[in-house]
Design an enzyme around this catalytic site. Sequence first.
Site, PDB file in Angstrom:
ATOM      1  N   TYR A 123      37.258  44.408  42.438  1.00  0.00           N
ATOM      2  CA  TYR A 123      36.386  44.042  41.312  1.00  0.00           C
ATOM      3  C   TYR A 123      35.508  45.237  40.960  1.00  0.00           C
ATOM      4  O   TYR A 123      34.968  45.887  41.857  1.00  0.00           O
ATOM      5  CB  TYR A 123      35.497  42.841  41.678  1.00  0.00           C
ATOM      6  CG  TYR A 123      36.308  41.577  41.842  1.00  0.00           C
ATOM      7  CD1 TYR A 123      36.613  40.775  40.746  1.00  0.00           C
ATOM      8  CD2 TYR A 123      36.815  41.215  43.087  1.00  0.00           C
ATOM      9  CE1 TYR A 123      37.389  39.638  40.884  1.00  0.00           C
ATOM     10  CE2 TYR A 123      37.601  40.073  43.236  1.00  0.00           C
ATOM     11  CZ  TYR A 123      37.879  39.293  42.126  1.00  0.00           C
ATOM     12  OH  TYR A 123      38.659  38.172  42.265  1.00  0.00           O
ATOM     13  N   SER A 124      35.369  45.488  39.661  1.00  0.00           N
ATOM     14  CA  SER A 124      34.491  46.582  39.218  1.00  0.00           C
ATOM     15  C   SER A 124      33.044  46.199  39.429  1.00  0.00           C
ATOM     16  O   SER A 124      32.656  45.053  39.181  1.00  0.00           O
ATOM     17  CB  SER A 124      34.659  46.812  37.718  1.00  0.00           C
ATOM     18  OG  SER A 124      35.765  47.589  37.477  1.00  0.00           O
ATOM     19  N   TYR A 138      44.505  45.821  33.224  1.00  0.00           N
ATOM     20  CA  TYR A 138      45.205  44.982  34.199  1.00  0.00           C
ATOM     21  C   TYR A 138      45.915  43.829  33.513  1.00  0.00           C
ATOM     22  O   TYR A 138      45.643  43.546  32.366  1.00  0.00           O
ATOM     23  CB  TYR A 138      44.217  44.431  35.239  1.00  0.00           C
ATOM     24  CG  TYR A 138      42.849  44.108  34.661  1.00  0.00           C
ATOM     25  CD1 TYR A 138      42.611  42.919  33.981  1.00  0.00           C
ATOM     26  CD2 TYR A 138      41.781  45.024  34.762  1.00  0.00           C
ATOM     27  CE1 TYR A 138      41.373  42.625  33.451  1.00  0.00           C
ATOM     28  CE2 TYR A 138      40.530  44.736  34.239  1.00  0.00           C
ATOM     29  CZ  TYR A 138      40.340  43.545  33.583  1.00  0.00           C
ATOM     30  OH  TYR A 138      39.097  43.264  33.044  1.00  0.00           O
ATOM     31  N   GLU A 164      41.281  51.777  32.511  1.00  0.00           N
ATOM     32  CA  GLU A 164      41.513  50.863  33.636  1.00  0.00           C
ATOM     33  C   GLU A 164      41.877  49.516  33.028  1.00  0.00           C
ATOM     34  O   GLU A 164      41.015  48.820  32.497  1.00  0.00           O
ATOM     35  CB  GLU A 164      40.229  50.736  34.463  1.00  0.00           C
ATOM     36  CG  GLU A 164      40.509  50.680  35.946  1.00  0.00           C
ATOM     37  CD  GLU A 164      39.235  50.951  36.752  1.00  0.00           C
ATOM     38  OE1 GLU A 164      39.097  52.062  37.266  1.00  0.00           O
ATOM     39  OE2 GLU A 164      38.385  50.039  36.820  1.00  0.00           O
TER      40      GLU A 164
END
Length: 406
Positions: A198-199, A406, A404
């Site tokens: 998780y960022s 996903y 980034e």
Amino acid sequence: MSTPLRQHLIDPEICIRCNTCEETCPIDAVTHNEDNYVVDASICNACLDCIAPCPTGAIDNWRIVREAYSLEEQFSWDELPEEEEGISLDEGGEGAGDEAKEDEVTQMLAEAHAGAGGQSHAPASASQAYVNLYTRAAPAKAKVAGNFRLTDKESESDIRHIVLDFGTQSFPVLEGQSIGIIPPGTDARGKPHHVRLYSVASPRDGERPNHNNLSLTVKREVTLADGERYEGVASSYLCDLEKGADVEVTGPFGNSFLMPNDPAATLIMVCTGTGSAPFRAMTERRRRRSETQGTLLLYFGARTPGELPYFGPLMKLPERLIQKELCFSRLADKPKEYVQDRMRKQGAEIAGLLKSDKTHLYVCGLKGMETGVTEALKDLCREAGMDWSSLSAEMRETGRFHVETY
Ligand code: A2P
């Protein structure tokens, strides 16, 4: 005795199982089971096409081994095995020593990363990031200091702001880095659950300034299949956490998706949904610094204002700090708008900013959005007499373009 070989491996502790490597491999050497993504040593020809697209760097691993690890062995790993001692590719030959071989791996990686648009580098003025301080075998122990729903009660998405406190343990993070969460317990087969990344949504000095804590933006993952409702293990675990609960954490991870410390740098940030986490961190970092700053320009896509994480606090941020371009896809009274649509409308402004080497561009969120944003950037650059493909390669090389998805 068999001749030592260099085997390409994927680190199961860092891998987020996004399937990018398997999709990219031109000869189907990458495969996976329910546990791990692995490289089949009998197929891999070290073309290295899979290296650059990997979002975490889990793919950047080699071991010199006498016998290649089998697929079964790799499927059973929770972490990479230790390097075997006393083997070298030089055995029986007059080749270079271990240090030179290290350099060779570094060189090989650099070439591989150069392939698909270039390896991402940290911005030149970014602080040095710490990575992999805590592992699955030796995780950091955090306590939940808060868990708040960010999305409207009536809305479909349950997105939460979760604050983790690290007490007296050192857990240094920079804006843009991620951490791993270890959901407790085992799956139906008795295997420990995967670590999920998780960022971090808070700046380096803490969710609360000068506190040893950080925040995450977590969406409860729900899928419907065959009339059944399935929830993601890690996201449900996090979303259901009570204040005071203990959480095991790995990381930090990521050493390129970082912000420049240069106060004059312009940041163009493009995101959907929980992809906003790193941009909340970067914006808050800028807000807490008092000197005059370069432009912050945020393109943020969500279904509705009620489903846009941090909508309330974001609206309160002054225009002199950040230009907010909020794009909604499911408003009853307006046509659907994606971030790339708004970027196209503001193509001349974006192209103008991209001409400066003070401009850094970040994209974070849904993979489909990445494709749309890339198309928009190509077009808006072309209209301004610029070429996105060479500009993006140069920006990557100089640590000014980061993706980034996903
Ligand atoms: P949509 O209404 O079409 O799903 P989510 O809420 O699922 O996390 O998505 C966040 C936002 O990203 C939503 O507004 C969603 O729109 C939007 N989105 C979905 N696909 C794309 C895409 N290909 N490009 C840009 N935005 C997208």
